[in-house]
Design a protein around this motif. Sequence first.
Motif, short mmCIF file in Angstrom:
data_model
loop_
_atom_site.label_atom_id
_atom_site.label_comp_id
_atom_site.label_asym_id
_atom_site.label_seq_id
_atom_site.Cartn_x
_atom_site.Cartn_y
_atom_site.Cartn_z
N SER A 38 93.16 29.38 60.22
CA SER A 38 93.34 27.95 60.03
C SER A 38 92.27 27.36 59.10
CB SER A 38 93.29 27.22 61.39
OG SER A 38 92.10 27.54 62.07
N ASN A 39 91.29 28.18 58.70
CA ASN A 39 90.27 27.76 57.75
C ASN A 39 90.06 28.87 56.73
OD1 ASN A 39 89.51 25.36 59.35
ND2 ASN A 39 88.64 26.85 60.76
N ALA A 40 89.76 28.49 55.49
CA ALA A 40 89.50 29.50 54.46
C ALA A 40 88.48 28.95 53.47
CB ALA A 40 90.78 29.89 53.72
N THR A 41 87.52 29.79 53.08
CA THR A 41 86.49 29.34 52.16
C THR A 41 87.03 29.18 50.74
OG1 THR A 41 84.32 29.86 51.23
CG2 THR A 41 85.75 31.73 51.73
N LEU A 42 86.47 28.18 50.05
CA LEU A 42 86.74 27.98 48.62
C LEU A 42 85.49 28.27 47.80
CD1 LEU A 42 88.89 24.75 48.99
CD2 LEU A 42 89.70 26.97 48.19
N HIS A 43 84.45 28.77 48.45
CA HIS A 43 83.21 29.28 47.84
C HIS A 43 82.33 28.19 47.25
CE1 HIS A 43 84.54 33.34 48.64
NE2 HIS A 43 85.67 33.08 48.02
N ASN A 44 82.74 27.55 46.18
CA ASN A 44 81.94 26.49 45.54
C ASN A 44 82.85 25.63 44.67
OD1 ASN A 44 82.14 27.84 42.89
ND2 ASN A 44 80.71 29.34 43.77
N MET A 45 82.28 24.59 44.07
CA MET A 45 83.09 23.65 43.30
C MET A 45 83.75 24.31 42.10
SD MET A 45 83.20 20.81 44.86
CE MET A 45 83.98 19.87 43.54
N ASP A 46 83.00 25.17 41.41
CA ASP A 46 83.58 25.84 40.23
C ASP A 46 84.80 26.66 40.62
OD1 ASP A 46 81.67 24.76 38.63
OD2 ASP A 46 80.43 26.56 38.48
N GLU A 47 84.69 27.37 41.75
CA GLU A 47 85.79 28.22 42.19
C GLU A 47 86.97 27.37 42.64
OE1 GLU A 47 87.25 32.22 43.08
OE2 GLU A 47 85.79 31.28 41.73
N MET A 48 86.70 26.26 43.33
CA MET A 48 87.79 25.40 43.79
C MET A 48 88.52 24.78 42.59
SD MET A 48 87.70 22.21 46.49
CE MET A 48 86.75 21.11 45.45
N GLN A 49 87.77 24.40 41.57
CA GLN A 49 88.40 23.81 40.38
C GLN A 49 89.13 24.87 39.57
OE1 GLN A 49 85.13 21.79 38.50
NE2 GLN A 49 85.10 20.13 40.02
N ARG A 50 88.57 26.08 39.51
CA ARG A 50 89.24 27.15 38.77
C ARG A 50 90.59 27.48 39.41
NH1 ARG A 50 90.13 32.45 39.04
NH2 ARG A 50 89.01 32.71 41.01
#
Length: 279
Positions: free
Chosen positions: A166-178
């Motif tokens: 039910s939760n998953a990491t997006l690591h950091n802002m650069d990765e989330m935007q990529r």
Amino acid sequence: MARGEKALVNPRNAAAGSLRQLDPRMTAARPLDLFVYGIGHVEGGAIPGHHSEVLQALRRWGFKICPQSRTVESIEGCLDYYAEMGAARAKLKYQIDGVVYKVDDITLQRRLGFVSRAPRWAIAHKFPAEEALTTVRGIEFQVGRTGALTPVARLAPVFVGGVTVSNATLHNMDEMQRKDVRPGDTVVIRRAGDVIPEVVRALPERRVAGAELVKLPTHCPVCGSPVVRESDQSVARCTGGRSCPAQRKEEIKHFASRRALDIQGLGDKLVDQLVERDW
């Protein structure tokens, strides 16, 4: 399930939980089984010279060994075996996440030795992680021990890799935007290394109208301190230091962890109470 009890989620948890039961009768009542693959200390005899011979000896002595074990030659032989096991994976009566290649000659095993706790004479070849589709209900920021803000996707629960995620990491802002992940998106998730849930990619063709990228908060979502991000770094950090309850909690957990002081019984709930009461 036939008795109206909750089903065990996966074999690993089922086996570990069964062996930890305080009542041995409960453990004995569960149909646990295992494959034996090695011999430890030997007295009054000698270990065979090859691992394949060890397995056959174990079978003669009445132990169960993995019926899929096989001796192959060359890298091509290993890769052919990997492909065969990958195709047969879904039909096996037990779950596997890959195969292990071992040097058959035990004399060579001893010469090769170990690196830390890992043998130089054996290596795991994992199968691709299982993937599933779900939707992003929201994106929040967690604050770590060093103040690092990590975007975390809150997901509609989905069963993948043997657990409900039910939760998953997006690591950091650069990765989330990529990856261009937005609230409301349909996403592909998997358990990285069959352990940590992560978002693999979003499906823009299924995106709801008006979905917008989440921006990095200017202030810590826990303590309200300013958030800074150096121009040469992908990580943004809360500047609150130990005045930030989230950072204090993670510092205490790190201090009490198995690799540090190994303080047994000091779990998440007790740490939360200590920090919330400002002890």
